[in-house]
Design a protein around this motif. Structure first.
Motif, PDB file in Angstrom:
ATOM      1  N   LYS A  15       0.857  -1.191   0.000  1.00 34.78           N
ATOM      2  CA  LYS A  15       0.000   0.000   0.000  1.00 34.78           C
ATOM      3  C   LYS A  15       0.887   1.232   0.000  1.00 34.78           C
ATOM      4  O   LYS A  15       1.909   1.247   0.672  1.00 34.78           O
ATOM      5  CB  LYS A  15      -0.846   0.035   1.283  1.00 34.78           C
ATOM      6  CG  LYS A  15      -1.883  -1.048   1.356  1.00 34.78           C
ATOM      7  CD  LYS A  15      -2.685  -0.916   2.636  1.00 34.78           C
ATOM      8  CE  LYS A  15      -3.646  -2.093   2.730  1.00 34.78           C
ATOM      9  NZ  LYS A  15      -4.301  -2.199   4.015  1.00 34.78           N
TER      10      LYS A  15
ATOM     11  N   GLU B  97      -5.090   6.219  -1.446  1.00 32.30           N
ATOM     12  CA  GLU B  97      -4.251   5.079  -1.125  1.00 32.30           C
ATOM     13  C   GLU B  97      -4.342   4.067  -2.264  1.00 32.30           C
ATOM     14  O   GLU B  97      -5.428   3.744  -2.729  1.00 32.30           O
ATOM     15  CB  GLU B  97      -4.703   4.436   0.178  1.00 32.30           C
ATOM     16  CG  GLU B  97      -3.723   3.382   0.657  1.00 32.30           C
ATOM     17  CD  GLU B  97      -4.243   2.577   1.844  1.00 32.30           C
ATOM     18  OE1 GLU B  97      -3.515   2.473   2.829  1.00 32.30           O
ATOM     19  OE2 GLU B  97      -5.378   2.050   1.768  1.00 32.30           O
TER      20      GLU B  97
ATOM     21  N   VAL C  79      -3.638   0.237  -3.355  1.00 31.51           N
ATOM     22  CA  VAL C  79      -3.363  -1.090  -2.821  1.00 31.51           C
ATOM     23  C   VAL C  79      -2.965  -1.992  -3.987  1.00 31.51           C
ATOM     24  O   VAL C  79      -3.738  -2.202  -4.914  1.00 31.51           O
ATOM     25  CB  VAL C  79      -4.607  -1.668  -2.106  1.00 31.51           C
ATOM     26  CG1 VAL C  79      -4.274  -3.033  -1.503  1.00 31.51           C
ATOM     27  CG2 VAL C  79      -5.090  -0.697  -1.035  1.00 31.51           C
TER      28      VAL C  79
END
Ligand code: FES
Ligand code: FES
Lengths: 151, 769
Positions: B325, B337, B339
């Motif tokens: 991440k 963010e 991932v």
């Protein structure tokens, strides 16, 4: 390492390199003649084309040890003033986009016209199919070759 | 980069400027004249003064920069006009077309114009981004302004010198003439013009009076290209420079576990072998910091061949990366963010997963009317699913960058589409203030979006700092292809609902991708169908992706334009007439809001295409023809492709292209660009694919990644432009996407089969040079 004497563009150069070094990297790294381009290193794209005794040769797969006394011509030595008929035709047709492939294209085309002064479309296509142009300037390359041949 | 001053009044000035730039009269805020050393005129101006709010995308610090005098025109006593070009060149010909715009308004003899590549200067010039087909569109107004102002100042200088009214003087092709017959060259009046006040208002030429713009000019760098001058990043050389290469994991989803360099270090000419982290843990990535691998195994040596050989002696162990991440801060300052999943991905598994996702839930992107009911009540529903693979950019000049970084400063030289996007990151990572970082832009051996991601400049910088030496980082072709930031893998299912009279009453597109969906929900045929639904879904992946010539459009145009062809056929309509009917509807009674395209200009391109290709004419009835048109990057483009089957393979013999990109600044170069886009499109549609097995790219060089070659390119590509006086819009990207659709439709005519999966030809190449 071994010492080699090379005849490039009418001048004599001495280099001390590994025997396996491809002519391409000798030209670029040791003789500082970067007009000859690296594109694939596997004789797949033609960017590295030079003339060896007048014939188009992929310098990326030609070990320096096998050059011997052959006369090498690179794009820098194709003409003194940049006025070889192929170079002039390239400017007339404003062939280049990014321009990266064009030294190889020009060297290949110049070699073609030596052996085939009046090439047909098919002859041009066959001879030039080893030279990739990622920008897609093939049409103008063909036209420029015809102009250079006086057609 | 010096003089980082901010101007709090710039906001107001900019607003004022934008209000006045619609007509021919322009108020000048950002011009400054001075004398050149040795005599002559130097007029500084702002490239960024005429930008529209949407251009903030390429220039987020617009308000700060609007008042910076970042461009210049110099006129020397010997009548030479020097114009600076701020944007990097990668074949789109900006080094010629941008100065042409200045020269037009200045009214100077093009023979006397010298073009210089500007330095990188993030504060003054903005990010200098080449991409998004934006360069000419953005700079059109500021450049015209600057040229017209300089011209007026020369006229006023002559008026003063000759004691005559300025209105009696004309300026043409670099010569000032008074009605009495008196003349002077611009060069002769340049020194005096430096003392003339910068005009407040200038009259721009009317398009009908253009003599340079719309008249083809040769590539300013042509003579250097044909003589092999060192223009490219890979050609840059400095005394004492080392060569560096990166050994990267063999597959996406792997990272370096350990290495043994003892054998490699014994190889001749090897200076050092080490591992290096590109971004430290917790590093917040900027939008263009995308990178594929973070742990780099670096080999540094004296020459390219020595480094290549030493790499073969490395002993390496790789291990899987778990889910990772990190935060990305976009250009708007928006933080998200990211991932990245773990795993070794394969194309076969991708296809299975995509088929499953295509049946599942998706995000609604646009809805008009009641598509559910329309489909329920339809007399006929046509449904087709299209696929396209990852594509590698394969710029002819492989990725490379020169760096010389010390504790005090950094010099970086190489090919980069948007130096300004990467410089702030570099400044953070090297802990050097921007004014200590100098980035020199070289000509680029292709870009196609790949060089917007400048991680390789940062890599070169870190390597140089580590080995305390000037270094050139080179990717081999194999590195370049297998360590890519690819065009995403896409799929889309299109559905059309027809009523009993074969009217199109509903349209549904549901598109997905790895890792992003391709859908432009507000583009045609949105706005032309009463009941319309667009949806998107996404599958996360650890394969890195990025912009590729006309992002998303390059897939949509293939899928949607093939689908419309099939729908037209089902309706018993001519494919061009069917599109024109839809566009007529979008024009007279548009459905919904935010339709992105101008139905008139779209239809104009189709009409021109119809005329120039002789579409539907009996003499062409034997031809296997396909048509497609598309809108993107503010422009409209379409092609008619004539195909034959030659030696068992499809071959495009002839292409007719039509385009509306407003005023065409440099017609012959524009034709070259469209022809190139056609060849690029045919090549990618028929052959382009980057596939994976257990995380590893299955193609690594041009023996297994097929690029269109000379004998596979059409012998004729006729390019036509819609003639209008609209300010220029994009050119580099728009002609590319519709090629895919036209090829698909021609292929159907030539073979009787529709192809839904790219590349349309998958036979292995046999093209050893
Ligand atoms: S670099 Fe030699 S053929 Fe490609
Ligand atoms: S001109 Fe760019 S690769 Fe040929």
């Amino acid at each position: 390492m071994a010492k080699y004497t090379l005849k490039v563009n009418g001048k004599t150069f001495k280099v001390d390199v590994d025997a396996s070094t491809p002519l391409l990297w000798v030209l670029r790294d040791h003789l500082h003649l970067p007009g000859t381009k690296y594109g694939c290193g596997m004789a797949l794209c033609g960017a590295c084309t030079v003339h060896l005794n007048g014939a188009a040769t992929r310098s990326c797969v030609l070990p320096v040890s096998s050059v011997g006394k052959s006369e090498i011509t690179t794009i820098e030595g194709l003409s003194e003033q940049g006025d070889h008929p192929v170079q002039k035709a390239w400017l007339e047709h404003d062939v280049a986009q990014c321009g990266y492939c064009q030294s190889g294209q020009i060297m290949n085309a110049a070699a073609l016209l030596k052996t085939t002064p009046n090439p047909t479309d098919e002859e041009i296509e066959n001879f030039m199919s080893g030279n990739i142009c990622r920008c897609g300037t093939y049409l103008r390359i063909k036209e420029a070759i015809k102009t250079a041949s006086g057609q | 980069m010096k003089n980082k001053n901010t101007n709090s009044g710039a906001d107001t000035l900019l607003a004022e400027h934008m209000e006045t730039d619609s007509g021919g009269m322009l108020r000048r805020h950002f011009l400054k004249a001075s004398a050149l050393v040795g005599g002559g005129l130097m007029l500084r101006f702002s490239w960024l003064s005429g930008l529209k709010p949407m251009d903030k995308m390429v220039n987020p610090n617009l308000t700060e920069q609007g008042s910076q005098l970042n461009g210049y025109i110099q006129i020397t006593p010997d009548n030479i006009v020097k114009i600076l070009c701020p944007n990097p060149e990668f074949g789109q010909n900006v080094m010629t077309s941008l100065p042409m715009i200045v020269a037009e308004e200045l009214d100077v003899d093009w023979k006397n114009v010298v073009v210089e590549m500007g330095p990188h200067d993030n504060v003054k010039l903005g990010p200098q981004f080449t991409g998004g087909s934006n360069s000419v569109r953005m700079y059109w107004t500021p450049l015209r302004n600057a040229g017209a102002s300089a011209r007026q100042m020369l006229i006023e200088a002559a008026a003063k010198a000759w004691s005559v009214p300025a209105s009696e003087i004309t300026a043409k092709e670099g010569v000032l003439s008074h009605i009495s017959g008196k003349t002077a060259t611009y060069g002769e009046m340049a020194a005096a013009a430096a003392n003339v006040a910068v005009p407040k208002d200038v009259q721009l030429k009317s398009a009908k009076d253009f003599t340079i713009v719309r008249n083809s000019k040769k590539n300013a760098e042509g003579p250097k290209i044909v003589t092999g001058k060192p223009l490219f990043g890979l050609d840059y050389w400095q005394e004492g420079m080392k060569i560096a290469m990166i050994e990267h994991p063999p597959a996406f989803g792997l990272k370096l576990k350990s290495f043994d360099a003892s054998q490699a270090l014994k190889m001749p000419g090897i200076v050092d072998v080490f591992s290096l982290k590109l971004y430290e843990d917790g590093y917040e990535q900027a939008g263009f910091d995308t990178r594929t691998f973070n742990d780099l195994l670096v080999v540094v040596g004296n020459s390219t061949w020595e480094v290549m050989n030493a790499r073969k002696k490395l002993k390496t162990a790789w291990e899987p990366i778990g889910e990772t991440k990190y935060n990305v801060v976009g250009w708007r300052g928006d933080k998200r963010e990211v991932v990245v999943p773990a795993g070794l991905e394969s194309t076969s598994a991708h296809l299975e997963k995509m088929a499953a996702y295509a049946k599942g839930a998706a995000k609604e992107l646009r809805k008009d009317g009641d598509p559910e009911t329309a489909f329920k009540n339809a007399a006929q529903v046509i449904e087709r699913t299209y696929h396209a693979p990852f594509l590698a950019h394969n710029c002819m000049e492989p990725i490379n960058f020169f760096a010389h970084v010390t504790d005090e400063q950094a010099l970086l030289v190489g090919p980069l589409q948007g130096p300004g996007w990467i410089e702030p990151s570099l400044s953070k990572i090297l802990n050097l203030p921007p004014e200590k970082i100098e980035i020199q832009m070289t000509r680029m051996g292709g870009g196609f979006g790949r060089r917007a991601y400048g991680h390789y400049m940062t890599e070169a910088a870190l390597i140089s700092r580590k080995v305390k030496s000037p270094v050139k980082l080179i990717y081999t072709r194999e590195d370049d292809m297998t360590y890519g930031i690819y065009r995403p893998m896409y799929t889309a299912t299109y559905r059309a609902a027809l009523d009993a009279n074969k009217n199109l009453i509903g349209f549904h597109v549901k598109g997905g991708g790895i890792p992003e969906h391709p859908i432009h929900a507000n583009r045609f045929p949105a706005g032309a169908v009463d009941n319309y639904l667009a949806e998107g879904w996404e599958i996360p992946s650890n394969i890195t992706i990025g912009a590729f010539r006309a992002p998303r459009s390059n897939f949509n145009a293939a899928a949607e334009q093939s689908f419309l062809d099939e729908v037209a056929e089902a309706m018993g309509k001519d494919p061009i007439d069917f599109r024109l009917e839809l566009l007529q509807r979008a024009k007279t009674n548009p459905v919904g809001q935010n339709n992105e395209y101008d139905a008139d200009r779209y239809a104009g391109v189709l009409e021109l295409l119809k005329e120039k290709s002789g579409w539907g004419k009996p003499e062409n009835s034997h031809k296997k023809r396909g048509v497609a048109a598309y809108f993107c990057h503010n422009s409209y483009a379409g092609h008619v492709v004539d195909m034959v089957i030659r030696d068992g393979e499809p071959y495009v013999e002839h292409v007719t292209s039509a385009m509306d990109c407003g005023i065409v600044v440099n017609p012959d170069a524009a034709i070259n660009m469209v022809q190139g886009a056609v060849v690029d499109g045919i090549g990618n549609a028929l052959y382009g694919a980057l596939t994976h097995k257990d995380g590893a790219p299955e193609q690594s060089n041009f023996h297994n990644y097929r690029i269109i070659r000379h004998h596979e390119a059409p012998r004729n590509i006729d390019v036509h432009f819609v003639q209008n006086d609209i300010d220029p819009t994009g050119l580099g990207e728009p002609p590319f996407p519709p090629v895919f659709g036209a090829v698909a439709n021609a292929l159907y005519k030539a073979t009787g089969n529709r192809k839904y999966m790219q590349p349309f030809t998958v036979e292995p190449p046999n093209t050893q040079g």
